[in-house]
Design an enzyme around this catalytic site. Structure first.
Site: not given
Ligand code: GLN
Length: 540
Positions: A386, A512, A514
């Site tokens: 992310c 994600h 994970e």
């Molecule tokens: N802050 C970033 C976004 O909103 C990444 C979010 C995250 O790592 N879950 O896109």
């Protein structure tokens, strides 16, 4: 086995102190019941006022776990999914805030027909409806409901009252388990039962008599102590279960099986316990976990590293991915704020893999960018998740494409090169709660990519939690300079995966991975990343 008769309910409360591991005990019981052929799901009731933990700082609440249907939930749901085979959803996590929101919405609609709306019966009825929601789907034989907090807390009173009523109404179809602590006083050389007695007394004052006691302890509970607890707490001696401190949370199902927690629960629920539990694959997993043949050192670069719970699912996914490779993964938690460019060589050079963690905001971002650069330039296996993927895009933009001051507009709205930008659909949203791109989305993977090798499939589904995205305006520039984007959302065209084919293992994912790693199905990206780290370690 599908659902057979009336859904049975198991309520799990906790006493004496918090952090006794109700989530792990609930997940372990769920696992054992599932192994016996029952369809099981686990739900968590959280007594705080937030509608969900999505708006909470990780310092407050640890990781926010995201389900397939896009619910932002308590991290215990992660344990439920890692132990069981069934996925969770919004219905598996209910907070006081959600209950009140729903009651107040009904009140505004006029559903209460002029009545005074009160904690009892309106709030307690709403809690009961939310508990019965999962049973009502017809999918489950057994619903385990864990009540957050500690008995005696003011804020959990309506939940305990709802459980009391449900136990009464459901008669033989519901039982309650109370988790307590039996401390060892080293000065006296004795285990002490008084806190357990007091905790059960408190529960009984609220009208709830536990059927089973699970006692957390550092030492074995002998027969006399069990008899004493049984006598003073009105619980059968066989229903006094010890939960001794374990080396790993993954030992707990086996410990609970030895203590016959599942058998006692089934007997009390009037269900058959005559099938043998087959924990073969679980034991194989534990065998690999505890007898690793190799070791790798992986750096986890994040801004909440002093708080391990903030990256709970990532740490667990490494346990699964490590066990698959018969490899111990030693995680080095590195604070991104302390990772100045000149410190990278010294802090990161001995690592076999570098993971840049998810996150929000600008704190520690330069350290993350430095870590990406170090991994890229030194051929160290890299996984960016992310924000970690977004950092990989920014770093490549700045140092390979020479886009000076390229950035994400989350961090620098004035950047001349907004290589990561807010998603179109997010632009008009001002509310913070539950408004990100959340939950499972499909991703189409190109042939001949590292991601295709890893997943072995063209179409995958992974869970998301973000507002910003790869800016497709820069796509061609990146692709022609050595960064591939082999994973795309087939409907929106959003970039979900980036890779650098020249590098031995460099991959970033907007999702994600994970959240989907379980004991039964270790997540492929983690399995492959550990494998790449192992190769790197062996080649060093
Ligand atoms: N802050 C970033 C976004 O909103 C990444 C979010 C995250 O790592 N879950 O896109």
């Amino acid at each position: 086995m599908g659902k057979t008769s009336a859904t049975k309910y198991v309520f799990v409360t906790g006493g004496v102190t918090s952090s006794l591991g109700k989530g792990i005990v609930s997940a372990s019981l769920g696992k054992l019941l599932e192994e016996r052929g029952y369809a099981v799901t686990i739900q968590k009731l959280d007594p705080y006022i937030n509608v969900d933990p999505g708006t909470m700082n990780p310092y407050e609440h640890g990781e926010c776990y995201v389900t397939n249907d896009g619910a932002e939930t308590d991290l215990d749901l992660g344990h439920y999914e890692r132990f069981l085979t069934s996925a969770t959803s919004q219905a598996n996590n209910v907070t006081t805030g959600r209950i009140y929101q729903s009651v107040i919405d009904k009140e505004r609609r006029g559903d209460y027909l002029g009545k005074t709306v009160q904690v009892i019966p309106h709030i307690t009825n709403e809690i009961k409806e939310h508990v019965k929601l999962l049973g009502g789907t017809g999918q489950y034989d057994i619903v385990i409901t864990e009540i957050g907090g500690t008995v005696g807390d003011i804020e959990s009173l309506p939940f305990i009252e709802a459980v009391r009523q449900l136990k009464w109404e459901l008669e033989g179809d519901a039982i309650s388990i109370h988790l307590t602590l039996v401390p060892f006083l080293s000065a006296a050389g004795e285990l002490k039962t008084k806190p357990t007695q007091n905790s059960v007394k408190k529960l009984r004052e609220l009208g709830l008599q536990p059927d089973i006691l699970v006692c957390r302890t550092e030492h074995d509970l002998n027969s006399d102590i069990r008899r004493k607890i049984a006598l003073f707490c009105n619980v059968e001696k066989e229903a006094v279960i010890q939960s001794i401190d374990a080396e790993s949370i993954y030992d707990v199902p086996l410990l609970m099986e030895q203590e016959k927690l599942d058998r006692v629960a089934l007997r009390k629920l009037g269900l058959k316990d005559d099938t043998d539990v087959d924990l073969k694959s679980w034991k194989e997993f534990l065998g690999r976990l505890k007898n690793p043949k190799h070791e790798v050192h992986i750096g986890l670069i994040g801004k909440y590293v002093e708080l391990r719970d903030a990256y709970k699912s990532i740490a667990e996914a490494f346990i699964h991915g490590g066990a698959s490779n018969e490899c111990k993964v030693k995680l080095h938690w590195i604070h991104s704020e302390e990772l100045e460019e000149e410190k990278c060589a010294y802090l990161l050079r001995d690592l076999d893999g570098i993971l840049v963690a998810p996150g929000f905001g600008d704190r520690g971002i330069d350290g993350k960018l430095s870590a990406v650069r170090f991994a890229r330039e030194n051929n160290i296996p890299f996984l960016g998740i992310c924000l970690g993927m977004q950092c990989a895009v920014i770093e490549f933009g700045r140092n390979v494409l020479n886009l000076k001051n390229a950035h994400s507009t989350e961090i620098n709205p004035e950047t001349p090169y907004p290589v990561i930008d807010i998603m179109e659909k997010q632009k008009s949203i001002t509310d913070k709660g539950g408004t990100m791109r959340l939950g499972a989305y499909p991703c189409q993977i190109e042939d001949g990519s590292l991601a295709k090798d890893i997943y072995g499939r063209e179409l995958i589904s992974e869970r998301h939690r973000h507002r910003f995205e790869f800016n497709n305006h820069f796509l061609e520039q990146y692709q022609s300079s050595g960064m591939r984007t082999p994973g795309i959302n087939p409907e929106s065209g959003l970039v979900e995966i980036i890779e650098i084919p020249e590098h031995p293992f460099f991959i970033g994912v907007q999702f994600h991975p994970e959240y989907k790693s379980t004991v039964a199905n270790p997540q492929p990206l983690f399995v492959s990343f550990v494998k790449a780290a192992l190769t790197h370690a062996q080649e060093k």
